[in-house]
Each structure stands twice: as C-alpha cells, then as structure tokens.
Write a protein that holds these residues in place. Structure first.
Motif: not given
Length: 160
Positions: A16-18, A25-29
């Motif tokens: 269920g993960e995209r 999310a990694a870029l945001r982190a």
C-alpha cells in the motif's frame, strides 16, 4: 543491486505504500534538515532522468520553498512509458496508480508556476507536448520560458 531496490519498491507498493510518495518524502526530509541553512536563499532543485524528474516535479508542486526546478532528460508525459511498453522494473514510482489520470507532467509543472521550471534535453515532439506551459507562464504575468533551446549556438551566432 538495482534489481533489489526495485523489488523492495514493488514489495512496498504491494503493502500500500507509493514509491513516488516515498521519494517525495525523502526530498522533503532533506529540505527540512537543511532548512535553517537555506533560510533566505533561493533553492534550486536539479533532477536528471525520469525517476528523479517525476519525484522533483511532485515535490516542487507541494513544497513552495523550491524557487527553481530544472529537469534534464525526463519524459514530457507519463504516456511515454505506456506507449514505449515500459516495464515496472524501469522505475516503480513511474507507475503510481491514478497519477496519470489527474497529474501528468504538464499539470505538475503548471502547479509549480509562477516559480521557474526548466525542461532540458527534450526532443522536438516532447517540447510540442509541453508548449502550452509557455502560455500558462504568460497568463501568470511571467516571461519565463520552461522549454529553452538546448541546441548549442554556432560560432557565427555567438559572434553576433
């Protein structure tokens, strides 16, 4: 090693993960980690290739701290993967369910405007597909050209 990373992303997709969401999310982190150092500076995000390009487009569309996005050698549409008979192991994040229906490359780029988005390394056919972005920027009062001419100028042109 690449094969294992693709299998891992496919496994996460089954749960269920995209994968595309994970890249965003990694870029945001990373941006959050360096946010104090980047305060008051213009942030340029540079991405090369279809996987990184799509993740960068999605990220910049939802994260306004990216002041400029430059994408090199990415498709002008997700339709190119379907038409080219691409397989999932080329990049699982390119096959995010429902993404193409609502947000193709041109729509993602339009969400980022009026912030500059540059597409480099596109064919003439790809540039034609993204040409409406020029009008979109003009409608927003910007003279930015998201599809600059990548062809090197001849020596005669450079002198003039």
């Amino acid at each position: 090693m690449l094969f294992r990373s693709v299998l891992y992303l496919l496994l996460l997709q089954c749960l269920g993960e995209r994968p595309l969401g994970m890249h965003v999310a990694a870029l945001r982190a990373v941006m959050e980690q360096f946010r104090p150092e980047l305060a008051g500076r213009d942030v340029l995000l540079l991405a090369k290739g279809p996987r990184a390009g799509l993740a960068a487009l999605c990220f910049a569309a939802v994260y306004p701290h990216v002041h400029r996005l430059e994408i090199i050698e990415t498709p002008a549409s997700l339709h190119e993967f379907i038409a080219g008979d691409a397989v999932v192991d080329v990049g699982p994040e390119l096959f995010s369910f429902g993404l193409l229906k609502e947000f193709d490359v041109d729509r993602l780029a339009a969400l980022i405007a009026p912030r500059p988005v540059l597409f480099r390394g596109l064919s003439d056919v790809q540039k034609k597909r993204l040409a409406p972005l020029r009008e979109h920027y003009r409608a927003l009062g910007s003279d930015h050209d998201p599809l600059p001419d990548d062809k090197p100028k001849s020596a005669a042109t450079k002198r003039n």
